[in-house]
Design a protein around this motif. Structure first.
Motif, PDB file in Angstrom:
ATOM      1  N   SER A  57     -66.104 -69.171 106.392  1.00 23.94           N
ATOM      2  CA  SER A  57     -65.564 -68.472 105.251  1.00 23.94           C
ATOM      3  C   SER A  57     -65.840 -68.208 104.063  1.00 23.94           C
ATOM      4  O   SER A  57     -66.686 -69.357 103.383  1.00 23.94           O
ATOM      5  CB  SER A  57     -63.872 -69.903 105.344  1.00 23.94           C
ATOM      6  OG  SER A  57     -64.096 -70.572 104.964  1.00 23.94           O
ATOM      7  N   GLN A  58     -65.619 -67.959 102.983  1.00 19.97           N
ATOM      8  CA  GLN A  58     -66.014 -68.009 101.550  1.00 19.97           C
ATOM      9  C   GLN A  58     -66.222 -69.647 100.698  1.00 19.97           C
ATOM     10  O   GLN A  58     -66.970 -70.131 100.762  1.00 19.97           O
ATOM     11  CB  GLN A  58     -64.747 -67.187 100.754  1.00 19.97           C
ATOM     12  CG  GLN A  58     -65.194 -65.391 100.324  1.00 19.97           C
ATOM     13  CD  GLN A  58     -64.984 -65.459  99.089  1.00 19.97           C
ATOM     14  OE1 GLN A  58     -64.005 -66.119  97.770  1.00 19.97           O
ATOM     15  NE2 GLN A  58     -65.114 -63.797  99.605  1.00 19.97           N
ATOM     16  N   GLY A 102     -73.200 -57.584  97.862  1.00 17.02           N
ATOM     17  CA  GLY A 102     -71.750 -57.647  97.889  1.00 17.02           C
ATOM     18  C   GLY A 102     -71.377 -57.934  98.842  1.00 17.02           C
ATOM     19  O   GLY A 102     -71.043 -58.533 100.028  1.00 17.02           O
ATOM     20  N   ARG A 133     -71.554 -63.144 106.069  1.00 15.75           N
ATOM     21  CA  ARG A 133     -70.643 -64.162 106.274  1.00 15.75           C
ATOM     22  C   ARG A 133     -69.781 -64.054 107.650  1.00 15.75           C
ATOM     23  O   ARG A 133     -69.377 -65.340 108.203  1.00 15.75           O
ATOM     24  CB  ARG A 133     -69.943 -63.847 104.862  1.00 15.75           C
ATOM     25  CG  ARG A 133     -69.221 -65.042 105.266  1.00 15.75           C
ATOM     26  CD  ARG A 133     -68.270 -66.166 103.588  1.00 15.75           C
ATOM     27  NE  ARG A 133     -68.096 -65.016 102.860  1.00 15.75           N
ATOM     28  CZ  ARG A 133     -66.122 -64.206 103.049  1.00 15.75           C
ATOM     29  NH1 ARG A 133     -65.463 -64.491 104.398  1.00 15.75           N
ATOM     30  NH2 ARG A 133     -65.474 -63.068 102.658  1.00 15.75           N
ATOM     31  N   THR A 134     -68.938 -63.006 107.595  1.00 12.59           N
ATOM     32  CA  THR A 134     -67.587 -62.612 108.164  1.00 12.59           C
ATOM     33  C   THR A 134     -68.440 -62.705 109.924  1.00 12.59           C
ATOM     34  O   THR A 134     -68.140 -63.502 110.952  1.00 12.59           O
ATOM     35  CB  THR A 134     -67.849 -61.138 108.675  1.00 12.59           C
ATOM     36  OG1 THR A 134     -66.943 -60.948 107.316  1.00 12.59           O
ATOM     37  CG2 THR A 134     -66.327 -60.697 109.565  1.00 12.59           C
ATOM     38  N   ARG A 175     -70.986 -60.502 102.495  1.00  6.97           N
ATOM     39  CA  ARG A 175     -69.493 -60.594 103.309  1.00  6.97           C
ATOM     40  C   ARG A 175     -69.725 -59.932 105.061  1.00  6.97           C
ATOM     41  O   ARG A 175     -69.271 -60.465 105.426  1.00  6.97           O
ATOM     42  CB  ARG A 175     -68.383 -59.841 102.453  1.00  6.97           C
ATOM     43  CG  ARG A 175     -66.876 -59.037 103.271  1.00  6.97           C
ATOM     44  CD  ARG A 175     -65.882 -58.699 101.830  1.00  6.97           C
ATOM     45  NE  ARG A 175     -66.063 -57.509 101.993  1.00  6.97           N
ATOM     46  CZ  ARG A 175     -66.712 -57.376 101.006  1.00  6.97           C
ATOM     47  NH1 ARG A 175     -66.658 -58.226  99.759  1.00  6.97           N
ATOM     48  NH2 ARG A 175     -66.879 -55.590 100.843  1.00  6.97           N
ATOM     49  N   GLU A 176     -71.066 -59.236 104.781  1.00  5.52           N
ATOM     50  CA  GLU A 176     -70.666 -59.013 106.494  1.00  5.52           C
ATOM     51  C   GLU A 176     -71.878 -59.694 107.280  1.00  5.52           C
ATOM     52  O   GLU A 176     -71.373 -60.153 107.732  1.00  5.52           O
ATOM     53  CB  GLU A 176     -71.479 -57.928 106.324  1.00  5.52           C
ATOM     54  CG  GLU A 176     -71.546 -56.840 108.124  1.00  5.52           C
ATOM     55  CD  GLU A 176     -72.461 -55.668 108.182  1.00  5.52           C
ATOM     56  OE1 GLU A 176     -73.795 -55.801 107.137  1.00  5.52           O
ATOM     57  OE2 GLU A 176     -72.364 -54.233 108.497  1.00  5.52           O
ATOM     58  N   PRO A 212     -67.524 -53.043  94.973  1.00  6.51           N
ATOM     59  CA  PRO A 212     -68.821 -54.101  95.464  1.00  6.51           C
ATOM     60  C   PRO A 212     -70.226 -53.173  95.481  1.00  6.51           C
ATOM     61  O   PRO A 212     -70.258 -52.491  95.756  1.00  6.51           O
ATOM     62  CB  PRO A 212     -67.872 -54.388  97.330  1.00  6.51           C
ATOM     63  CG  PRO A 212     -66.296 -53.605  96.871  1.00  6.51           C
ATOM     64  CD  PRO A 212     -66.986 -53.106  95.960  1.00  6.51           C
ATOM     65  N   GLU A 216     -69.058 -61.064  95.706  1.00  7.63           N
ATOM     66  CA  GLU A 216     -68.869 -60.062  96.654  1.00  7.63           C
ATOM     67  C   GLU A 216     -68.646 -59.047  96.328  1.00  7.63           C
ATOM     68  O   GLU A 216     -68.873 -57.395  97.556  1.00  7.63           O
ATOM     69  CB  GLU A 216     -68.104 -60.751  98.454  1.00  7.63           C
ATOM     70  CG  GLU A 216     -69.476 -62.294  98.544  1.00  7.63           C
ATOM     71  CD  GLU A 216     -68.527 -62.208  99.833  1.00  7.63           C
ATOM     72  OE1 GLU A 216     -67.297 -61.964 100.409  1.00  7.63           O
ATOM     73  OE2 GLU A 216     -68.608 -63.672 100.710  1.00  7.63           O
ATOM     74  N   THR A 217     -68.072 -59.313  95.047  1.00  3.41           N
ATOM     75  CA  THR A 217     -67.185 -57.886  94.713  1.00  3.41           C
ATOM     76  C   THR A 217     -67.466 -57.758  93.785  1.00  3.41           C
ATOM     77  O   THR A 217     -67.430 -56.360  93.246  1.00  3.41           O
ATOM     78  CB  THR A 217     -65.652 -58.831  94.030  1.00  3.41           C
ATOM     79  OG1 THR A 217     -65.910 -59.698  93.125  1.00  3.41           O
ATOM     80  CG2 THR A 217     -64.695 -59.202  95.890  1.00  3.41           C
ATOM     81  N   SER A 226     -67.251 -65.551  95.348  1.00  2.18           N
ATOM     82  CA  SER A 226     -65.894 -64.307  95.816  1.00  2.18           C
ATOM     83  C   SER A 226     -66.631 -63.682  94.529  1.00  2.18           C
ATOM     84  O   SER A 226     -66.397 -61.733  94.762  1.00  2.18           O
ATOM     85  CB  SER A 226     -64.834 -64.761  94.911  1.00  2.18           C
ATOM     86  OG  SER A 226     -63.900 -63.412  95.394  1.00  2.18           O
TER      87      SER A 226
END
Length: 276
Positions: A25-26, A12, A19-20, A16-17, A8, A44-45, A41
């Motif tokens: 959700s994605q 990314g 979004r959480t 993700r941080e 990641p 983020e990865t 995805s």
């Protein structure tokens, strides 16, 4: 030979941080930003490198503050988009005049200019008069509103409904920490104020979705006198500068005639006092 999976990227991980923190959700974030869940995805990865435009769409969908948008761009290898101009520079002279005008217009009731960490950057004379009155002539030891309200040696003993007001401040601070996961200063401030004496243990946990009070009244008390205020918050619309994005003006209004009279009385006494 199997190729190693990409790690990641900083961008990314930041996405993700955020979004959480936003509890998305994605799929939900992808729909809001107008891209496929698979593409998100891959971003983020670290399998896909997002463009500046894509990062802007994701930041919009996540409602990220300008400082955090800059951090996201830098993490992705781009230059930041938004300047951070010191409030005292000539470039913000008109903004300073507008702030000074707003603070002065609020007389004889208190008004404050605060940043995103509740540091008091400016205040009108009424704010200082009211503080001196309820604190028996003492000046506050802190230039941060949260520390003033939580420190037992500061404003806290004068707040008649302290648990109600402090509980609302903690709710806002928890939300600020959740809204900006990378804001270490906000997180440190939260830990600091929670460490003050007699802070209810339940305040250590955030209550997601907790309803804000429609009208919170702050009651200040001294020697049988009570001052009751409610506040309004003014922000700068569609700011393009990090400094302006993080400023707000809090104006206090009297809830009753007794508070209005006492504020006018304090202003009159101040005007009639001999110069030092």
């Amino acid at each position: 030979m199997t190729l190693p999976s990409p790690s990641p990227t900083p961008a990314g991980m930041l996405l993700r941080e955020w979004r959480t923190a936003r509890r998305l959700s994605q799929l939900a974030l992808a729909l809001d930003a107008g891209l496929s869940p698979r593409h998100l995805s891959c971003i983020e990865t670290g399998k896909a490198q997002p463009s500046r435009g894509m990062l802007a769409r994701l930041a919009d969908a996540l409602d990220m503050p300008l400082r955090e948008r800059n951090a996201l761009l830098v993490a992705a290898g781009y230059a930041p988009s938004y300047p951070e101009t010191a409030l005292g520079t000539p470039a913000l002279a008109q903004i300073r005049r507008a702030i000074e005008f707003t603070l002065a217009q609020q007389e004889p009731y208190p008004a404050f200019l605060l940043d995103r960490h509740w540091d008091v950057l400016a205040a009108n004379d009424a704010a200082q008069r009211v503080n001196r009155f309820v604190m028996h002539g003492r000046a506050s030891a802190h230039a941060n509103m949260l520390r003033q309200f939580f420190d037992p040696a500061d404003l806290r003993p004068a707040v008649a409904n302290w648990e109600e007001v402090a509980g609302e401040l903690i709710r806002h601070l928890h939300n600020a920490v959740a809204a900006a996961p990378s804001d270490a200063k906000a997180r440190a401030l939260l830990e600091e104020v929670l460490a003050y004496p007699e802070v209810p243990p339940r305040w250590r946990s955030r209550e997601p979705g907790a309803a804000a009070s429609p009208l919170l009244t702050t009651v200040l008390r001294r020697d049988g006198h009570e001052l009751r205020f409610f506040s309004t918050i003014t922000t700068f619309g569609t700011p393009r500068d990090v400094t302006l994005d993080e400023l707000h003006i809090e104006c206090c209004f009297p809830v009753d005639d007794a508070t209005a009279r006492l504020c006018r009385q304090l202003a009159q006494e101040d005007a009639e006092a001999p110069a030092a």
